[in-house]
Scaffold this active site. Structure first.
Site, mmCIF file in Angstrom:
data_model
loop_
_atom_site.group_PDB
_atom_site.id
_atom_site.type_symbol
_atom_site.label_atom_id
_atom_site.label_comp_id
_atom_site.label_asym_id
_atom_site.label_seq_id
_atom_site.Cartn_x
_atom_site.Cartn_y
_atom_site.Cartn_z
ATOM 1 N N ASP A 503 0.225 10.376 -7.318
ATOM 2 C CA ASP A 503 0.651 8.980 -7.290
ATOM 3 C C ASP A 503 1.988 8.708 -7.977
ATOM 4 O O ASP A 503 2.594 7.675 -7.731
ATOM 5 C CB ASP A 503 -0.435 8.079 -7.906
ATOM 6 C CG ASP A 503 -1.649 7.959 -6.983
ATOM 7 O OD1 ASP A 503 -1.522 8.276 -5.785
ATOM 8 O OD2 ASP A 503 -2.722 7.554 -7.469
ATOM 9 N N ARG A 583 -14.375 1.259 4.971
ATOM 10 C CA ARG A 583 -14.458 1.657 3.566
ATOM 11 C C ARG A 583 -13.502 0.787 2.766
ATOM 12 O O ARG A 583 -12.304 0.755 3.010
ATOM 13 C CB ARG A 583 -14.039 3.121 3.458
ATOM 14 C CG ARG A 583 -13.798 3.655 2.054
ATOM 15 C CD ARG A 583 -12.901 4.874 2.192
ATOM 16 N NE ARG A 583 -12.891 5.783 1.057
ATOM 17 C CZ ARG A 583 -11.944 5.752 0.136
ATOM 18 N NH1 ARG A 583 -10.986 4.847 0.145
ATOM 19 N NH2 ARG A 583 -11.958 6.664 -0.829
#
Ligand SMILES: O=C(O)CCC(=O)C(=O)O
Ligand SMILES: [Fe+3]
Length: 661
Positions: A503, A583
C-alpha cells in the site's frame, strides 16, 4: 506552605473557566498544579522521615501514622485539607487540568503553552476525541513549532535516556555511558519517590470498621501492590500500555554495551552481573560476562551494583508476600514484571499465571474496546506487523452499513457500479464518509447510518493506534468499497479481484524489493480492512512474500473482522477473485504525519461531532476501567464474599505479613 490545596484551586479554576474568565482561570489552574507538586514534596519528605522500617508491630504502625501526621502538620498546618480523594487524585493523574489550561492559553493567544498543555493531556488520554482534534489543529497551525508538543509532566530520565540512545547509535560511547548513568540514577530515584508515596496513610480512610489485623493485612497488601506498580509507572507512557516493562533492564543492557565498547571490562562485568539478577540464565549475558572477566585486570570478585541488587531483593520479597496473599486472601496481584522467577510463585497459582502471561505477551497492545478480540496474532499470520481482530462491528452495525450502501445506490449519484480497474470480471463501487454525509444532508440516505460510517472508521483508527502503540494516526484516505462478481463472466477465471501489491510502495517481485517512491502513497503507514459481510464466493484477503507469489497468510472476510497491517512491502497482499455476489469492506489508510492528514476528514468531523469542543467539558469523561486501574486500588476479585474462615485466615495472613516486613 502558603498555597491553597490543589483541589480547591482546581475547582476555582474550572468555575472561572466556565465563565470565560480565561486569565484568572489559567492562573488558578497553574496554581493547582504547583500546589500539588508542593504537597507531594511534603508527603515525600515526611515519608522519608517516618520510614516504615521496623514497623513490625501494631504500635509501630500507629507510631508511624503519628509521625507522619505531626510531620505534615508542621509543614501544612492542616494536612487533612490537602488530602485528595481518590477521584480527585485520578483527575490529576489523568491530566484533566491541562485540558482546561490548553483552552485558556489558546484564548489568551499563548499558543506555545496551549500546544504543550494540549499535548500533555493528549499523552494521558490518547483516545479522547476532542483532544485529538485539538492537537491536530495545533499541529496544522502556522507558528506552533514541533518543540511546543512536549509533555509537561515527563519524568526527567526520559529525555536523558533518549539522548543516550541516540548517542549510542552515533557510537559516541563515552558520552552515551555518562548520560545512561544519569538516566539510570534519575530513574531509580523516580521509582523511589513513587514507592515512598505508596506508604502514605491516605488509603486508609473508611476502613475503621474492620478489625485491626484485617486492616493491617489489606493495608500492607495495598501498599506493596502500589510499590510494585511503580516500575510500570516509570516504564510506560501515561495512558498507554507499557512498551518497555523493564526500563531498568534496558538501562543495564545499554550500559553493558557501552562499557564493553569502551573497554572498561570491570564496569561491563559489574553491569552484566546486575543483569543476571533479573535473568539469571540468560545465555548471552553469561557469555559476555565470561569474556569480560577474562579480560579485566583486578583479581577481586566482581559483584553486581548494590543499588540494583537491593532493588531486586526488595522486589522479590514483596512479590513473595503478595503471591502468598493472593493465594490466601481474595486479593488479586498482577505482577508487573516478566522476570519474576517461577520459584517464588506458589505452586497452586503457577499454571494460571503462566497462562495469563502468555496471553498478555501474544495480545500486543491493550485494546480499548471490550468486545474486540485478537483472533489471529502476528505470529499466527506469519508476519510482524499484521493482525486480525474480530468483534469490531456487531451484526446490526454491519447491517446498517450494508443498508447505507443500498440506499446510496438507490439514490443514483454516488454509488455507481463501475467496472473494476483490477479485473474485467467484477464491478466495484465506493463511498467515502464525506459522500455519505452529503447524501444524508440531502435526505437521500439515513442520517444515523451515515454518521455511523464515520464512527466505525474512527473506531478503526483508535484500534490501529493502540494495537501498534504508535503516536497519533491521521486518516490518509478511507472508503466503503464493494466488489461484485459480474454474472455470466466467471467461467475459467484465473485472475484476482485485486492483484498483489503493497500500500505504500511499488512492489517489484523480480527484485524482491518494494520501492518507496511516488506514485505510491508513500506517506501511508498503516492499512486497515474492516469487513462487512461473508455472503459471497471467493474474495479472501491474502499476504505474500516480496516475490508476490509465496502466500504467508489468508483471511476470510466476515462481519466485524478487521485486518490491520503496516503498509509497506513487509505486507504485500491481494484479494482472491469474487466469483459470486458482493463483498463489502471499509478500507482505511492512516498516516503518522499530520501534514498528510486528509482535509476531508476535518469537514466530516465537524459535521458529525459539531464544532471542536472549546469548553473542555469532556475532560472528565470517565475512561473504561482497565485491568490495571482495577488492580491499582487493590480491588479484591470477589468483593463482599468472605470465605467461611475468612476472618481467621486474614488474621493469619496479617501476622505473616507483619513478621516478614
Ligand atoms: O479489500 C481488501 O481486502 C483489500 C483491498 C486492498 O488491498 C486495497 O484496496 O489496497
Ligand atoms: Fe491494499
Amino acid at each position: 506552605l502558603t498555597l491553597k490545596p490543589p483541589d480547591e484551586l482546581l475547582w476555582d479554576g474550572v468555575s472561572l473557566f466556565s465563565r470565560g474568565e480565561w486569565s484568572e482561570a489559567r492562573d488558578k489552574l497553574l496554581g493547582a498544579l504547583k500546589s500539588l507538586q508542593e504537597v507531594r514534596g511534603v508527603w515525600l519528605r515526611c515519608g522519608e522521615e517516618c520510614g516504615l522500617q521496623g514497623a513490625q508491630l501494631e504500635e509501630a504502625v500507629m507510631e508511624r501514622a503519628d509521625c507522619l501526621l505531626s510531620c505534615e502538620r508542621l509543614q501544612l498546618k492542616e494536612p487533612s485539607l490537602y488530602r485528595l480523594t481518590q477521584d480527585t487524585e485520578k483527575t490529576f493523574q489523568k491530566g484533566a487540568p491541562y485540558n482546561y489550561l490548553q483552552v485558556a492559553h489558546y484564548r489568551l493567544e499563548e499558543l506555545d503553552e496551549a500546544a504543550a498543555a494540549a499535548y500533555t493531556f493528549y499523552v494521558r488520554n490518547p483516545y479522547h476525541e476532542q483532544i485529538q482534534g485539538d492537537v491536530t489543529r495545533y499541529r496544522t497551525m502556522k507558528g506552533v513549532p514541533e518543540q511546543s508538543f512536549r509533555d509537561l509532566e515527563e519524568p526527567p530520565y526520559k529525555a536523558l535516556f533518549a539522548q543516550a540512545m541516540s548517542l549510542l547509535s552515533q557510537e559516541r560511547f563515552a558520552t552515551a555511558v555518562l548520560r545512561l548513568e544519569e538516566s539510570l540514577s534519575s530513574c531509580l530515584s523516580t521509582i523511589h519517590d513513587c514507592r515512598t508515596l505508596c506508604e502514605g496513610t491516605r488509603e486508609r480512610e473508611n476502613e475503621t470498621h474492620r478489625d485491626f489485623p484485617e486492616v493491617i493485612a489489606e493495608y500492607y497488601a495495598q501498599v506493596l501492590q502500589c510499590k510494585q506498580r511503580c516500575i510500570l509507572e516509570v516504564s510506560s507512557s501515561p495512558g498507554q500500555k507499557p512498551t518497555q516493562p523493564d526500563i531498568l533492564v534496558s538501562h543495564l543492557q545499554m550500559l553493558q554495551e557501552g562499557y564493553a565498547q569502551l573497554g572498561d571490562w570491570e564496569s561491563a562485568a559489574q553491569i552484566a552481573r546486575s543483569l543476571l539478577l533479573f535473568h539469571p540464565h540468560n545465555e548471552t549475558v553469561l557469555e559476555s560476562l565470561n569474556g569480560y572477566e577474562q579480560k579485566q585486570q583486578s583479581q577481586s570478585e566482581i559483584r553486581p551494583r548494590e543499588n540494583i541488587a537491593s532493588y531486586v531483593r526488595q522486589a522479590l520479597s514483596e512479590k513473595k508476600l503478595l503471591y502468598y496473599v493472593m493465594e490466601n486472601l481474595d486479593i488479586d496481584f498482577q505482577d508487573p514484571d516478566l522476570w519474576t522467577p517461577e520459584e517464588i510463585i506458589p505452586e497452586g497459582l503457577r499454571e494460571r499465571i503462566r497462562a495469563e502471561r502468555a496471553t498478555a505477551e501474544e495480545a500486543g497492545g491493550q485494546l480499548p474496546y471490550e468486545e474486540v478480540m485478537v483472533t489471529l496474532t502476528p505470529r499466527q499470520m506469519n508476519g510482524t506487523s499484521r493482525v486480525t481482530l474480530d468483534g469490531v462491528l456487531s451484526d446490526e452495525e454491519c447491517e446498517a452499513l450494508l443498508g447505507l450502501v443500498q440506499e446510496a445506490e438507490a439514490s443514483g449519484e454516488a454509488l455507481r457500479r463501475r467496472r473494476s480497474p483490477h479485473t474485467s470480471h467484477e464491478r466495484i463501487q465506493g463511498l467515502t464518509v464525506m459522500q455519505a454525509l452529503q447524501l444524508a444532508s440531502s435526505g437521500l440516505v439515513d442520517r444515523n447510518r451515515a454518521h455511523f460510517l464515520y464512527h466505525a472508521t474512527e473506531r478503526v483508527r483508535v484500534l490501529t493506534q493502540s494495537y501498534f502503540e504508535t503516536k497519533m494516526l491521521h486518516f490518509s484516505y478511507s472508503q466503503l468499497v464493494c466488489r461484485s462478481a459480474i454474472e455470466g463472466e466467471q467461467e475459467e477465471r484465473s485472475d484476482l479481484s485485486h492483484p498483489v501489491h503493497a500500500d505504500n510502495c511499488i512492489l517489484d517481485p523480480e527484485e524482491k524489493e518494494c520501492w518507496r517512491e511516488p506514485p505510491a502513497y508513500i506517506h501511508r503507514d498503516y492499512s486497515g480492512m474492516l469487513y462487512l459481510n461473508d455472503d459471497f464466493l471467493g474474495g479472501d484477503l491474502f499476504f505474500t512474500e516480496l516475490d508476490g507469489t509465496t502466500v504467508t497468510a489468508e483471511v476470510r472476510p466476515r462481519c466485524g473482522r478487521l485486518v490491520l497491517f503496516s503498509s509497506g512491502g513487509e505486507n504485500a497482499h491481494g484479494v482472491r477473485a469474487v466469483t459470486q455476489d458482493r463483498r463489502c469492506a471499509i478500507t482505511l489508510w492512516f498516516t503518522g504525519s499530520a501534514g498528510h492528514a486528509e482535509q476531508e476528514r476535518f469537514q466530516a468531523r465537524t459535521i458529525v461531532t459539531g464544532e471542536v469542543s472549546k469548553t473542555g467539558e469532556e475532560a472528565e469523561s470517565k475512561p473504561a476501567r482497565t485491568g490495571r486501574e482495577a488492580s491499582r486500588t487493590g480491588t479484591s476479585r470477589n468483593e463482599g464474599t468472605d470465605k467461611p474462615s475468612g476472618r481467621q485466615q486474614r488474621r493469619r495472613v496479617a501476622r505473616k505479613i507483619r513478621d516478614e516486613l
